[in-house]
Design an enzyme around this catalytic site. Structure first.
Site, short mmCIF file in Angstrom:
data_model
loop_
_atom_site.label_atom_id
_atom_site.label_comp_id
_atom_site.label_asym_id
_atom_site.label_seq_id
_atom_site.Cartn_x
_atom_site.Cartn_y
_atom_site.Cartn_z
NE ARG A 51 60.86 86.98 49.44
CZ ARG A 51 60.58 86.63 50.38
NH1 ARG A 51 60.18 85.20 50.79
NH2 ARG A 51 60.61 87.38 51.44
N GLY A 52 64.41 86.49 50.40
CA GLY A 52 64.28 86.29 51.84
C GLY A 52 65.91 86.16 52.13
CB ALA A 53 68.31 87.91 54.35
CD GLN A 206 58.34 91.15 48.39
OE1 GLN A 206 57.72 92.20 48.66
NE2 GLN A 206 59.66 91.28 48.10
CG ASP A 247 66.96 91.60 53.64
OD1 ASP A 247 65.93 91.94 54.21
OD2 ASP A 247 66.82 90.81 52.94
CG ASN A 257 63.27 93.88 56.90
OD1 ASN A 257 63.74 92.74 56.28
ND2 ASN A 257 61.85 93.91 57.08
CE LYS A 258 61.65 93.70 50.25
NZ LYS A 258 62.46 93.98 48.94
#
Ligand code: MRU
Length: 356
Positions: A51-53, A206, A247, A257-258
């Site tokens: 995960r993570g863009a 996360q 993201d 973003n998150k």
């Protein structure tokens, strides 16, 4: 310090496979996941094993290498991988690059663009793998550039300054050392002794599981807080800057973003603390005018009511679980990119920075 783990690793040549560090098992276990089919890769992205863009983009590129076979075209494989997660634009950017590999005229006489020597002909599989490796390598370099630009920007922070971050934006989230977290690593490397306040990042933690793990490995001082403690920590004067990743960034600078990032940015404004975003050019989506057009991923309610297999709410309650939110550009003091710092954040400055 070189990252002591491998987030994404391709093993072998065109008949090789992908190995991912399964992030759902961290920080308890270091388990590597073998992906031998494009379906394995799709699942790994969907369930956040990777995960993570930027990391999603790199992984998807390797996924194309696994998926394209006689009878299964690049377009078909890319369309399939594009359904794995909707918000991080790096996924669609990487798939677009992989599609273009297929559009190169068949059997070019000299294929230097893909690393061949004069007169060498490369198969489609070889060109796809070369492109995936190039995407991976470029991401590594983009992380290093962001780290340098960001550390220059924050150079005036006093030693031991408090920096608050949200979600995970380190080596686990990218093909290199990270985006926002790479800036913090670079400040530490320059002897600045940053003190990091880490939002736990509900519901999938996360921040708690991944960011604390990375900071601990690098020996950087950090304290974990519940997301809801951020206002109190800011009021106590412990935070001098906030830095997060992204993201997807729209043409006007609105940044997805998150979930929870928008709340942090709002708090930062209330307390007069600069709020920075660090993201490579691959996270910008100039095809959309504003954040209103960014698709927000909706995740299962069980992540909130039954996270990590522990019931934390009565059965059968209604849950709303958006995975991302959009921070309006006006709350962002600067965007640190691999091409320099965008400041102030506006359509014009973004256009200028991303067109170099
Ligand atoms: O749902 P995730 O864990 O993929 O969300 C990740 C984030 O929101 C990160 O902050 C973002 O991708 C930037 S990471 C370099």
């Amino acid at each position: 310090m070189i990252s002591p783990f491998h987030t994404i690793r391709w093993i072998g040549g065109i008949d090789g496979h992908l190995i991912l560090l399964d992030q759902t098992r961290l920080p308890v276990e270091n388990v590597y996941l073998d992906c031998r089919t494009v379906e394995d890769v799709w699942q790994a992205i969907r369930r956040l094993a990777v995960r993570g863009a930027p990391a999603i983009g790199v992984t998807a590129a390797y996924g194309v290498c696994l998926g394209v076979k006689p009878g299964r075209s690049i377009d078909e494989v890319c369309d399939y991988l594009a359904t794995s997660r909707p918000t991080a634009v790096n996924l669609f950017w990487a798939l677009e690059r992989m599609r273009r590999v297929g559009q190169v005229p068949r059997d070019p006489p000299i294929d230097e663009a893909y690393g061949g020597s004069r007169g060498t002909r490369h198969t489609l599989q070889e060109r796809l793998l070369a492109e995936a490796r190039a995407i991976h390598d470029e991401d590594r370099q983009q992380c290093a550039a962001m780290a340098r630009f960001g550390a220059d920007l924050l150079a005036d922070l006093p030693d031991g300054a408090g920096i608050l971050t949200h979600c995970n934006t380190g080596a686990l989230a990218t093909g290199g050392d990270g985006t926002a977290l790479a800036v913090i690593f670079e400040l530490a490397r320059r002897g600045k002794r940053p003190y990091v306040w880490v939002d736990e990042t509900r519901p999938l933690l996360q921040g708690a599981r991944l960011t604390m793990w990375e900071l601990q490995q690098r020996g950087i001082d950090a304290t974990l807080i519940c997301d809801s403690a951020a206002a109190q920590v800011m009021r106590e004067g412990s935070v001098q800057a906030v830095i997060t990743g992204a993201d997807r960034i729209a043409a006007n600078g609105d940044t997805a973003n998150k979930i929870g990032t928008f709340s942090v940015a709002t708090l930062a404004q209330v307390f007069g603390i600069p709020f920075y975003v660090a993201a490579p050019a691959t996270t910008f989506d100039l095809s959309i005018a504003s954040g209103r057009e960014i698709p927000i991923e909706q995740r299962p309610g069980e992540e909130v009511t039954n996270g990590f297999d522990k019931p934390t709410a009565p059965a059968d309650v209604n849950v709303y679980n958006p995975a991302f939110d959009v921070t309006p550009a006006e709350l962002i003091a600067a965007i640190i990119t691999d091409r320099g710092v965008v400041r102030p954040v506006s359509e014009d400055t973004i256009h200028a920075a991303t067109s170099v």
